[in-house]
Design an enzyme around this catalytic site. Structure first.
Site, short mmCIF file in Angstrom:
data_model
loop_
_atom_site.label_atom_id
_atom_site.label_comp_id
_atom_site.label_asym_id
_atom_site.label_seq_id
_atom_site.Cartn_x
_atom_site.Cartn_y
_atom_site.Cartn_z
N GLU A 135 -5.38 -2.68 -4.41
CA GLU A 135 -6.28 -2.57 -3.10
C GLU A 135 -6.49 -0.96 -3.07
O GLU A 135 -7.40 -0.49 -2.29
CB GLU A 135 -5.55 -3.11 -1.89
CG GLU A 135 -5.42 -4.46 -1.77
CD GLU A 135 -4.33 -5.11 -2.41
OE1 GLU A 135 -3.58 -4.43 -3.17
OE2 GLU A 135 -4.06 -6.49 -2.10
N LYS A 158 -7.66 -14.88 10.39
CA LYS A 158 -8.25 -15.87 9.60
C LYS A 158 -8.98 -16.78 10.32
O LYS A 158 -10.10 -17.28 10.07
CB LYS A 158 -7.11 -16.44 8.76
CG LYS A 158 -7.45 -17.75 7.72
CD LYS A 158 -6.32 -17.83 6.97
CE LYS A 158 -7.05 -18.70 5.87
NZ LYS A 158 -5.91 -19.47 4.99
N MET A 167 0.98 20.74 -11.66
CA MET A 167 0.97 21.64 -10.31
C MET A 167 2.22 21.80 -9.84
O MET A 167 2.66 22.68 -9.24
CB MET A 167 -0.06 21.18 -9.59
CG MET A 167 -0.24 21.52 -8.29
SD MET A 167 -0.86 23.37 -8.44
CE MET A 167 -2.62 23.20 -8.27
N PHE A 176 4.41 -14.66 8.14
CA PHE A 176 4.19 -14.27 6.73
C PHE A 176 3.10 -13.25 6.40
O PHE A 176 1.95 -13.47 7.06
CB PHE A 176 4.18 -15.42 5.95
CG PHE A 176 3.89 -15.21 4.30
CD1 PHE A 176 4.81 -14.62 3.95
CD2 PHE A 176 2.79 -15.65 3.75
CE1 PHE A 176 4.66 -14.33 2.45
CE2 PHE A 176 2.53 -15.36 2.36
CZ PHE A 176 3.50 -14.54 1.72
N GLN A 177 3.14 -12.27 5.66
CA GLN A 177 2.17 -11.13 5.63
C GLN A 177 1.48 -10.63 6.77
O GLN A 177 0.22 -10.31 6.72
CB GLN A 177 1.26 -11.82 4.75
CG GLN A 177 1.68 -11.96 3.27
CD GLN A 177 0.78 -12.24 2.05
OE1 GLN A 177 -0.31 -12.60 2.43
NE2 GLN A 177 1.46 -11.79 0.81
C1 LIG Z 1 0.02 10.50 -4.48
C2 LIG Z 1 0.60 11.79 -4.67
N1 LIG Z 1 1.86 12.02 -5.03
C3 LIG Z 1 2.17 13.30 -5.07
C4 LIG Z 1 1.42 14.30 -4.99
C5 LIG Z 1 2.23 15.68 -5.28
N2 LIG Z 1 1.31 16.47 -6.60
C6 LIG Z 1 0.39 17.20 -6.29
S1 LIG Z 1 -0.22 17.75 -7.81
C7 LIG Z 1 0.99 16.83 -8.66
C8 LIG Z 1 0.85 16.71 -10.35
C9 LIG Z 1 -0.22 16.20 -10.66
O1 LIG Z 1 0.13 16.09 -12.31
P1 LIG Z 1 -1.12 15.56 -13.18
O2 LIG Z 1 -1.86 14.50 -12.24
O3 LIG Z 1 -0.39 15.21 -14.29
O4 LIG Z 1 -1.85 16.86 -13.11
P2 LIG Z 1 -1.72 18.31 -13.63
O5 LIG Z 1 -1.03 19.18 -12.51
O6 LIG Z 1 -0.86 18.08 -14.63
O7 LIG Z 1 -3.17 18.80 -14.25
C10 LIG Z 1 1.87 16.15 -7.81
C11 LIG Z 1 2.86 15.47 -8.20
C12 LIG Z 1 0.21 14.15 -4.64
N3 LIG Z 1 -0.79 14.97 -4.73
N4 LIG Z 1 -0.28 12.98 -4.73
#
Ligand SMILES: Cc1ncc(C[n+]2csc(CCOP(=O)(O)OP(=O)(O)O)c2C)c(N)n1
Lengths: 164, 553
Positions: free
Chosen positions: B52, B164, B469, B114-115
């Site tokens: 979803e 529903k 990052m 449920f749900q």
């Molecule tokens: C759903 C979610 N969980 C955690 C984060 C924290 N977060 C921000 S950037 C990042 C790393 C992203 O890694 P990747 O997609 O491999 O991209 P890169 O930075 O390596 O280019 C994380 C874990 C987030 N933004 N979104």
């Protein structure tokens, strides 16, 4: 600073949650909240008393105004408004000199609403200060229970109401 | 069914048809089966997602790419909670998504059936508005209100939670109430007096700057902005959400501002005397530390949402209304001005502070450059991480609605499904998702959706086997203690894509980059290119101090 926020809104389920959520997500504790019908059917009015930073509260007010069912949200200036609050106080009479209590009740501008048994119920109406004052005076007696409605406030003269 | 009578489910689908809905993204469950039964008889296309969250991002991507409403649907309980991330993503970026969730039948509500979850309760803070529809006869006006709210004023997601038994309930159309939204009157036209004042400020400015935010893109005010900037000789900086607001190669364009902003953009903000901020909420990623933000400037703030005025940054002159309308007025009225000292100075700053050099190799900036040469002006979708900021800096964008990213919520996993939605909105365009390997794996199952539904998107994974990052932050602020950011090298993303029926290509040498991208774009199937990065530099500039002017570049 303490603010009194007035909200005119549609009277439908869920409005209360939406309104209170905007305060709680910012960590504000609502001091009092009262809500009821208005002269127009289908519309309610909230009066909310809350302490907080002026800037942040202005932000909350704008967010309240953004709620789809809020018609208007505004900060009431104390000087321009009549404010009232209501309290009910239950007092246990044992060991109390009745005539002394009656004097205090008069001084506190309270009224006896039930004196049928050894426990009396008093009511006080006034602005927040006078209700506080009544509590101060009655503090030496055995207060079993008390409740306050929270403030309602209405401005003098200019009507804020946008007729619907 | 008696003549003149409708079921709730019927009226839902009829309302969607009347609204001109082409496609709805969803995932069924017991609590929405009556709607699916009606949908089967309709010409509306249903795209069956694999999760979803994917359905919600698809609706969001469709909305961002087209400006039209995006629709998604899920069942009650876990279906609804799975939508939540997608709805919040749309909310933070003011994207007009309509979500329909099934709910348990009315007699069971509140009994922990449920749900059952309190879907409207959960989504109050992340929707513009939501409804728990109590009776079938309320549906026509709730639906039309929801469509109107999502797509007007400051746009945003609206959710309808429909039990529903309401979907099955019969009613006759003459029982229908008229919508009444007394408290909702978005201001469209800017106040003429305020516009005049703004004009006065701009005319007398020595060092003016425009900040273009996502609102410019939502309002499709690119032409008006260009006119204003060019006539008034006003440099433009953009927020991440506003990247497509202004032709990135226009000589007046200084690039992105903020936490990861270009030095010339942040310098312009820090030295400006007048800032015209259009359709931006001054998010913390754009402003950096507020105390030192735009310390020399008087700020003219144009926004359709009065609650944004002076929320984060005090506005010297607010103008509430539609950005297109207001910028259009300003552009009409502004005389031709020149600020040669100011623009020359900023050009000088830009010259002295270029982005880091693009080295040839399997590295994100170079891949983006090759992509630009080959793909021209595609719709670029991104995920979240280092690759996202690289895309913001190294991939110039020319037209509106051609840069789609999760700016406000920063939702990893947004890219693939948003690209699918965007492709359905613009089948004639190339849709390219720039993904990180971390982000990709969050919603990669939607590649299967793209294959089955015949939606040819191109996904470029900047694979560093790492949460780039995160490692950058640990590098800068946690003494290079890299914790919980490295992945093993077990997953072969190209094979993963192939296993779902897509084209998968693995690229680990520089000379393979261009052929792979060319092949990917020419495929009529979804294609995933897994770029095994040979070097994984951090993305700069990055603000590290207490003002935008304290940075590593
Ligand atoms: C759903 C979610 N969980 C955690 C984060 C924290 N977060 C921000 S950037 C990042 C790393 C992203 O890694 P990747 O997609 O491999 O991209 P890169 O930075 O390596 O280019 C994380 C874990 C987030 N933004 N979104």
């Amino acid at each position: 600073m303490k603010h009194t926020i007035s909200i005119l809104c549609d009277d439908i389920p869920g409005v209360m949650t939406r309104v209170s959520g905007l305060f709680s997500r910012r960590g504000f504790n609502i001091e009092s909240l009262s809500v009821g019908h208005t002269e127009v059917s289908g519309k309610s009015r909230f009066t909310i008393v809350v302490k907080g930073d002026d800037r942040v509260l202005e932000q909350v007010r704008k967010q309240l105004q953004k709620l789809i069912h809020v018609i208007k949200a505004w900060d009431i200036k104390q000087d321009d408004a009549v404010e009232r609050e209501h309290a009910l106080i239950k007092i246990k009479l044992e060991d109390v000199k009745k005539h002394e209590l009656l004097q205090i009740i008069t001084a506190a501008q309270a009224r006896i609403v039930d004196s049928s048994g050894p426990i009396w119920i008093l009511e006080v109406t006034g602005d927040t200060r006078s209700v506080d004052n009544a509590f101060n005076l009655l503090n030496d007696y055995n207060i079993l229970e008390s409740i306050r409605t929270g403030k309602i406030a209405i401005e003098r003269e200019t009507s804020r109401f946008i007729s619907g | 069914m008696k003549k003149g009578k409708f079921t709730g489910a019927r009226i839902i689908v009829k309302s969607l048809e009347a609204q001109g809905v082409e496609v709805i993204f969803g995932y069924p469950g017991g609590a929405t089966l009556p709607i699916y039964d009606e949908l089967a008889k309709s010409s509306i296309r249903h795209v069956l997602a694999r999760h979803e969250q994917g359905a919600a991002h698809m609706a969001d991507g469709y909305a961002r790419a087209t400006g039209r409403l995006g629709f998604c649907m899920s069942t009650s309980g876990p279906g609804a909670t799975n939508l939540v991330t997608g709805i919040a993503t749309a909310f933070m970026d003011s994207s007009p998504v309509v979500a329909i969730t099934g709910q348990v039948p009315r007699p069971l509500i509140g009994n922990d059936a449920f749900q059952e979850v309190d879907t409207t309760g959960i989504t109050i803070p992340i929707t513009k508005h939501n409804y728990l529809v109590q009776q079938a006869k309320d549906l026509p006006h709730c639906l039309s209100e929801a469509f109107y709210l999502a797509g007007s004023g400051r746009k945003g997601p609206v959710l309808l939670d429909i039990p529903k038994d309401v979907q099955l309930e019969e009613f006759s159309l003459n029982q229908v109430k008229r919508p009444l939204l007394e408290g909702y009157n978005p201001t469209i036209k800017g106040h003429p007096g305020q516009i005049k004042r703004a004009l006065g400020l701009l005319k007398n400015a020595q060092k003016p700057v425009i900040i273009a935010g996502g609102g410019v893109c939502h309002a499709e005010a690119q032409e008006e902005l260009k006119q204003l900037a060019e006539r008034g000789d006003i440099p433009v900086v953009y927020t991440l959400m506003g990247k497509a607001a202004f032709h990135n190669s226009n000589p007046l364009c200084l690039g992105m501002l903020g936490y990861h902003g270009r030095v010339e953009a942040n310098t312009a903000i820090s030295e400006a005397d007048i800032i015209l901020a259009a359709g931006t909420r001054f998010g913390d990623r754009s402003t950096g530390p507020l105390g030192s933000f735009a310390a020399q400037a008087k700020i003219i703030h144009i926004d359709i949402d009065p609650a944004e005025i002076s929320k984060n940054v005090s506005a010297y002159l607010p103008i509430v209304g539609d950005v297109k309308n207001i910028i259009g007025r300003l552009a009409d009225l502004i005389p031709t001005i020149k600020h040669p000292d100011w623009t020359t100075h900023l050009k000088e700053v830009a010259k002295n502070h270029p982005l880091r050099e693009i080295k040839k190799g399997v590295m994100t900036p170079h891949i983006l450059t090759v992509l630009k040469e080959i793909a021209g002006d595609p719709i670029l979708v991104t995920d979240v991480g280092r690759h996202q900021i690289f895309a913001a800096h190294y991939f110039p964008v020319e037209s509106g609605r051609s840069f789609i990213t999760s700016g406000g919520l920063g939702t990893m996993g947004f890219g693939v499904p948003a690209a699918i939605g965007a492709k359905l909105g613009h089948p004639e365009k190339n849709i390219v998702d720039i993904a990180g390997d971390g982000s990709f794996m969050m919603t990669c199952q939607e590649i299967a959706t793209a294959v089955e539904e015949d939606i040819p998107i191109l996904v470029l994974i900047m694979n560093d086997y790492c949460l780039g990052m995160i490692s950058q932050l640990q590098d800068a602020f946690y003494g290079k203690r890299y914790e919980a950011c490295r992945f093993g090298k077990n997953v072969d993303c190209a094979k993963l894509a192939e296993s779902m029926g897509a084209v998968g290509i693995r690229v680990s040498r520089e000379k393979e980059i261009a052929p792979a991208i060319e092949k990917g774009l020419s495929e009529d199937k979804p294609c995933v290119i897994d770029f095994i990065l040979e070097d994984t530099p951090n993305v700069y500039p990055m603000v590290t101090g207490t003002s935008l002017m304290e940075y590593v570049e």
